[in-house]
Design a protein around this motif. Structure first.
Motif, PDB file in Angstrom:
ATOM      1  N   ARG A   1      34.132  22.279   7.034  1.00  0.00           N
ATOM      2  CA  ARG A   1      33.163  21.579   7.337  1.00  0.00           C
ATOM      3  C   ARG A   1      32.136  21.885   8.781  1.00  0.00           C
ATOM      4  N   ALA A   2      31.071  21.626   8.032  1.00  0.00           N
ATOM      5  CA  ALA A   2      29.621  22.069   9.321  1.00  0.00           C
ATOM      6  C   ALA A   2      28.866  20.404   9.561  1.00  0.00           C
ATOM      7  N   LYS A   3      28.654  20.106  10.809  1.00  0.00           N
ATOM      8  CA  LYS A   3      27.881  19.251  11.090  1.00  0.00           C
ATOM      9  C   LYS A   3      26.568  19.303  11.739  1.00  0.00           C
ATOM     10  N   VAL A   4      25.866  18.566  11.580  1.00  0.00           N
ATOM     11  CA  VAL A   4      24.378  19.202  12.936  1.00  0.00           C
ATOM     12  C   VAL A   4      23.455  17.467  12.869  1.00  0.00           C
ATOM     13  N   ASN A   5      23.411  17.299  14.358  1.00  0.00           N
ATOM     14  CA  ASN A   5      23.008  15.577  14.480  1.00  0.00           C
ATOM     15  C   ASN A   5      21.600  16.231  14.162  1.00  0.00           C
ATOM     16  N   VAL A   6      20.819  14.578  13.565  1.00  0.00           N
ATOM     17  CA  VAL A   6      18.842  15.459  13.382  1.00  0.00           C
ATOM     18  C   VAL A   6      18.836  14.174  14.028  1.00  0.00           C
ATOM     19  N   ASP A   7      17.399  14.160  14.854  1.00  0.00           N
ATOM     20  CA  ASP A   7      16.617  13.255  15.491  1.00  0.00           C
ATOM     21  C   ASP A   7      15.388  13.137  14.643  1.00  0.00           C
ATOM     22  N   VAL A   8      15.689  12.136  13.989  1.00  0.00           N
ATOM     23  CA  VAL A   8      14.506  12.062  11.846  1.00  0.00           C
ATOM     24  C   VAL A   8      13.362  11.886  13.002  1.00  0.00           C
ATOM     25  N   ASP A   9      13.316  10.468  13.392  1.00  0.00           N
ATOM     26  CA  ASP A   9      12.560   9.953  14.893  1.00  0.00           C
ATOM     27  C   ASP A   9      10.880  10.434  14.075  1.00  0.00           C
ATOM     28  N   PRO A  10      10.344   9.455  12.889  1.00  0.00           N
ATOM     29  CA  PRO A  10       9.577   9.916  12.276  1.00  0.00           C
ATOM     30  C   PRO A  10       8.129   9.498  12.882  1.00  0.00           C
ATOM     31  N   PHE A  11       7.092   9.663  12.343  1.00  0.00           N
ATOM     32  CA  PHE A  11       5.873   8.692  11.872  1.00  0.00           C
ATOM     33  C   PHE A  11       5.300   8.558  10.876  1.00  0.00           C
ATOM     34  N   VAL A  12       5.538   6.986  10.897  1.00  0.00           N
ATOM     35  CA  VAL A  12       4.926   6.310   9.665  1.00  0.00           C
ATOM     36  C   VAL A  12       3.770   5.837   9.465  1.00  0.00           C
ATOM     37  N   TYR A  13       3.231   6.002   8.354  1.00  0.00           N
ATOM     38  CA  TYR A  13       1.668   5.700   8.457  1.00  0.00           C
ATOM     39  C   TYR A  13       1.550   5.252   6.940  1.00  0.00           C
TER      40      TYR A  13
ATOM     41  N   GLY B   1       0.602  -0.740  -0.221  1.00  0.00           N
ATOM     42  CA  GLY B   1       0.538  -0.122  -0.189  1.00  0.00           C
ATOM     43  C   GLY B   1       0.858   1.205  -0.103  1.00  0.00           C
ATOM     44  N   ALA B   2      -0.278   2.519  -0.033  1.00  0.00           N
ATOM     45  CA  ALA B   2       1.415   4.137   0.127  1.00  0.00           C
ATOM     46  C   ALA B   2       1.192   4.267   1.773  1.00  0.00           C
ATOM     47  N   ILE B   3       3.082   4.347   1.753  1.00  0.00           N
ATOM     48  CA  ILE B   3       3.398   4.321   2.996  1.00  0.00           C
ATOM     49  C   ILE B   3       4.232   6.327   2.680  1.00  0.00           C
ATOM     50  N   THR B   4       3.977   6.464   4.090  1.00  0.00           N
ATOM     51  CA  THR B   4       4.200   7.793   4.197  1.00  0.00           C
ATOM     52  C   THR B   4       5.038   7.951   5.724  1.00  0.00           C
ATOM     53  N   VAL B   5       6.647   8.745   5.549  1.00  0.00           N
ATOM     54  CA  VAL B   5       7.429   9.119   6.154  1.00  0.00           C
ATOM     55  C   VAL B   5       7.165  10.206   6.462  1.00  0.00           C
TER      56      VAL B   5
ATOM     57  N   MET C   1      12.841  18.385   7.452  1.00  0.00           N
ATOM     58  CA  MET C   1      13.316  17.844   6.606  1.00  0.00           C
ATOM     59  C   MET C   1      11.767  17.107   6.072  1.00  0.00           C
ATOM     60  N   SER C   2      11.396  16.854   4.782  1.00  0.00           N
ATOM     61  CA  SER C   2      10.226  17.338   4.110  1.00  0.00           C
ATOM     62  C   SER C   2      10.284  15.814   4.260  1.00  0.00           C
ATOM     63  N   SER C   3       8.195  15.274   3.769  1.00  0.00           N
ATOM     64  CA  SER C   3       8.393  13.986   3.863  1.00  0.00           C
ATOM     65  C   SER C   3       8.293  13.493   2.762  1.00  0.00           C
TER      66      SER C   3
END
Length: 232
Positions: free
Chosen positions: A212-224, A33-37, A64-66
């Motif tokens: 060089r630059a860095k960034v820590n990202v907690d993406v932690d998505p809900f997935v449907y 089926g269709a899954i969205t992050v 970050m975009s979906s």
């Protein structure tokens, strides 16, 4: 006489038309089926970690975009109530943006990346195996493989290049439900929370050589996911 005929007809229908049994030990279930992050994307501030400006805190944050893709579930029932499930999907692609940094050229769309999120879970179905409605809960482990990172055209024109993001291991939790339309065909809906943490880096020699630059990202998505399934 009429009552006898009605009783006989009802008995014949009960024998000829089998019940739509749900999941039992040994069943294999395929869902699609269709899954969205939908990333939550809670990030640290952007910091310079290499080059003459190392240690500088540029502030801001990353977003970050979906994305929606084709999702696939493969499940095997160990017992009538417990199964093992693998989540797979076609590759997701997300735009990565920076906002609020002290370096104005860095704000806006930095670039994009793709990822695959295979997730292995143990799922529990609490209802009787004969129920056509089968809610479930599950927990497992996720591995997110991030690849094909590249800076966007505007960021490239501002001197940014060599955009990278680290792969991630994390826990995953889900709730869902199957509804059996027939003995083999079902409809499904599910929602997940996945722990995905990454560190992204990007270089910019136009600011200063070796920067060089860095960034820590907690993406932690809900997935449907909403889809259909087939039980073998």
């Amino acid at each position: 006489m009429h009552k006898s005929l009605l009783s006989a007809a009802a008995l014949a229908l009960a024998v000829v038309a089998p019940l739509a049994h749900a999941h039992t030990e040994g069943d294999i279930i395929l869902r699609a089926g269709a899954i969205t992050v939908n990333p939550k994307a809670d990030s640290s501030s952007v910091k310079v970690d290499q080059g003459p400006l190392a240690g500088a805190n540029l502030g801001g944050k990353a977003t970050m975009s979906s994305d929606t893709q084709l999702g696939l579930n493969f499940a095997y029932m160990i017992t009538d109530h417990v199964g093992i499930e693998l989540l797979a999907a076609t590759p997701f692609e997300h735009d990565v943006k920076l906002k609020g940094t002290a370096l104005s050229a860095a704000n806006g769309k930095l670039g994009s990346l793709k990822h695959l999120p295979p997730t292995l879970s143990v799922v529990y179905y609490p209802l009787d195996s004969k129920s056509v409605f089968q809610p479930y809960v599950g927990a497992g482990i996720n591995y997110t493989w991030i690849y094909d990172e590249h800076v966007g055209s505007s960021a490239s024109a501002a001197g940014f290049d060599n955009f990278k993001a680290k792969n991630s291991w994390g826990m995953a939790f889900q709730i869902g439900a199957d509804y059996m339309l027939t003995d083999n065909i079902l409809i499904n809906a599910q929602a997940r929370y996945i722990d995905i943490d990454t560190r992204a880096t990007v270089e910019n020699n136009a600011v200063a050589p070796g920067t060089r630059a860095k960034v820590n990202v907690d993406v932690d998505p809900f997935v449907y996911m909403v889809g259909v399934g087939y039980k073998f």
